[in-house]
Scaffold this active site. Structure first.
Site, short mmCIF file in Angstrom:
data_model
loop_
_atom_site.label_atom_id
_atom_site.label_comp_id
_atom_site.label_asym_id
_atom_site.label_seq_id
_atom_site.Cartn_x
_atom_site.Cartn_y
_atom_site.Cartn_z
N GLU A 198 -9.10 20.56 27.21
CA GLU A 198 -8.33 20.63 28.37
C GLU A 198 -8.98 20.56 29.69
O GLU A 198 -8.62 21.07 30.56
CB GLU A 198 -7.69 22.42 28.36
N1 IFG Z 1 -6.38 26.67 23.90
C1 IFG Z 1 -7.74 26.73 24.71
C2 IFG Z 1 -8.27 28.11 24.66
C3 IFG Z 1 -7.21 29.35 24.40
C4 IFG Z 1 -6.45 29.27 23.51
C5 IFG Z 1 -5.58 30.43 22.99
C6 IFG Z 1 -8.66 25.58 22.83
C7 IFG Z 1 -9.91 24.93 22.27
C8 IFG Z 1 -5.74 28.01 23.71
N2 IFG Z 1 -8.60 25.97 24.12
O1 IFG Z 1 -8.14 26.44 21.90
O2 IFG Z 1 -9.13 28.36 25.82
O3 IFG Z 1 -6.85 29.58 25.60
O4 IFG Z 1 -4.84 30.27 22.08
#
Ligand code: IFG
Length: 514
Positions: A323
């Site tokens: 992200e």
């Molecule tokens: N995605 C984000 C996490 C967390 C997650 C919550 C990943 C690799 C959603 N990144 O999962 O930081 O916020 O379900």
């Protein structure tokens, strides 16, 4: 007279060799309730009974001490560790095919023997032995017994080398004791890695001497604005040692270049405009980025990785990479192509969320992609695998323990999927991604993100019973994969969790006893 004598003899003979009526009637002994399912289980008549005078003999002092520590509180027996004992843990005589983590467990009415090629193998055999004893053995206070272990032979070894759990201690900080108890619990299911997500937008959780404000200021809050917290280096060493005694490797994660607001808030000079943003206590993602054009950013990364590597005996440093929406693709690749070699030069292997498979990011030796996608195919991951990368499977719609079980679950979120225990169980890490053969799959990991997970009770509720399901996928042979069989074996874990004080989700998909 002779007839009486013969009858008497037959009765005595029957009494000595026949198992207790209950076991015979039951047909199903604890050997059929093991989680993860072993490679092979061969029950035999009879049982071994722990007695007040039972001693433990072992070729590895650490595992002997661990076993004694598990058995003494509930039995009240001294269980001394001696050269000879009815329970013996041996580092010779194990079949070669059990490998580094496997074992052979033999139980007869007179003895319990675990044979393995390493201490880790003995430790895994001890977890199986533990489950062959009644659930009350998990009590911390003396219980009446009897302490019978059904006879038979278990020969066992894992399908995947990497069987992990992840704890996000950045969104909400969880103290050392909570982490140590989580380690104790994942050890029950032969999980051998704990990934700690140590930094994010809402908090920096590990002390770094060369950049002290990261923890002191960057760790001073959390989601919702609470006091946050951080691990001192002594705390972190204590966690590493606790894990090592359970043959669990710590995998620390410093997420870069995104998910970095806590670091940017701590040091204005890390920001492109020299202005530090405020600390962040919300739950948005994708808005922060290190300033990839400033040299000080690389000094920062180098210093952090050097101190973290020195604290971490395990082979992996996890550098995140997810992200990074506030970093251009070109800057992302340029940054990673400088950061990853820093970890390699420290003697570590890079793990990253699967976004590091972007074509412009160069392969580093042995690098591992942690796949958290929702689909069954990702061409960039498949391409990186053909370039030598390995994969840890953490599909968010199968393994994310912060997903709600069902719409009524108070905690957690639903962005990836609702995940009841069958969803967590009914998939195959070895065949999940197109173009990623089982030989490229290092293993599995169940992440627990903590945006909504505040207390240890919250953590337990979301982890149990889904974590044992993922643990079984990591350990058991694919041939043993069977939902109906698993749900029965999982049901038998319920009384053990109750005795351990684990407040688990009583999934309606499982017929919990009692
Ligand atoms: N995605 C984000 C996490 C967390 C997650 C919550 C990943 C690799 C959603 N990144 O999962 O930081 O916020 O379900």
């Amino acid at each position: 007279m002779v007839r009486m004598f013969v009858l008497g003899t037959l009765l005595v003979a029957f009494a000595v060799v026949a198992p207790p009526p209950a076991a015979v009637a039951q047909g199903r002994t604890a050997m059929h309730d093991l989680v993860p399912a072993p490679v092979s289980v061969r029950p035999a008549p009879g049982a071994f009974a722990l007695r007040p005078g039972t001693a433990i003999a072992s070729d590895d002092a650490g595992v002997a001490a661990y076993l004694a520590g598990v058995l003494r509180p509930a039995t009240g027996y001294r269980l001394p560790i001696r050269r000879e004992g009815a329970i013996s843990l041996r580092l010779k005589g194990a079949p070669a095919h059990v490998g580094r983590e496997g074992y052979q467990l033999d139980v007869t009415p007179r003895s319990v023997t675990i044979k393995a090629r390493t201490a880790a193998g003995l430790f895994n055999g001890v977890q199986t032995l533990r489950q062959l004893l009644p659930a009350s053995v998990e009590s911390t206070t003396v219980r009446p017994g009897p302490w019978r272990v059904p006879a038979g032979r278990v020969v066992d070894h894992p399908r995947f080398a990497y069987r992990g759990a992840m704890l996000d201690v950045a969104r909400h900080f969880h103290p050392v004791d909570t982490v140590k108890r989580y380690i104790d619990r994942i050890a029950l299911y032969k999980i051998n890695h704990l990934h700690l997500h140590l930094s994010d937008d809402q908090g920096w959780r590990i002390a770094i001497d060369t950049w002290p404000r990261l923890a002191s200021y960057g760790g001073s809050t959390q989601v919702g604005g609470g006091p946050g917290g951080h691990y001192t280096k002594t705390d972190y060493r204590e966690i590493v040692a606790h894990a090592a005694r359970r043959h669990i490797t710590i995998v620390p994660e410093i997420d870069v270049p995104g998910h970095t607001n806590a670091a940017l808030a701590s040091y204005p000079e890390l920001n492109c405009d020299g202005v530090a943003p405020p600390l962040y206590t919300g739950t948005r993602v994708g808005f922060s980025s290190l300033c990839t054009s400033k040299e000080i950013t690389y000094t920062f990364v180098r210093d952090v990785l050097a101190e973290l590597a020195a604290l971490t005996p395990g082979p992996y440093l996890h550098l995140g990479g997810d992200e990074a929406d506030a970093t251009s693709d070109a800057d992302f690749a340029a940054f990673l192509n400088r950061a990853h070699p820093m970890a390699v030069s420290l003697g570590k292997t890079v793990v990253g969320w699967h976004q590091i498979a972007a074509p412009a990011v160069r392969h580093s030796p042995g690098r591992v992609l942690q796949y958290w996608g929702l689909s069954g195919s990702d061409p960039q991951v498949a391409e990186a695998v053909s370039g030598g990368a390995k994969v840890i499977m953490s599909p968010a719609n199968k393994t994310y323990l912060d997903m709600k079980y069902d719409p009524t679950t108070r905690l957690g979120t639903t962005w990836a999927s609702l995940i009841e225990v069958r969803t967590a169980y009914d998939w195959d890490p070895g065949a999940h991604l197109t173009g990623v053969p089982e030989s490229a799959v290092l293993g599995v990991e169940a992440p627990l993100w903590t945006e909504t997970i505040v207390t240890e009770d919250d953590l337990e509720y979301m982890a149990f019973p889904r974590l044992p399901a993922v643990a079984e996928l990591g350990w058991s042979p694919r041939s043993a994969h069977d939902w109906e069989g698993f749900r029965e074996r999982l049901a038998a874990q319920g009384p053990r969790w109750e005795t351990l004080g684990i407040g688990f989700h009583r999934s309606p998909q499982v017929s919990w006893p009692g």
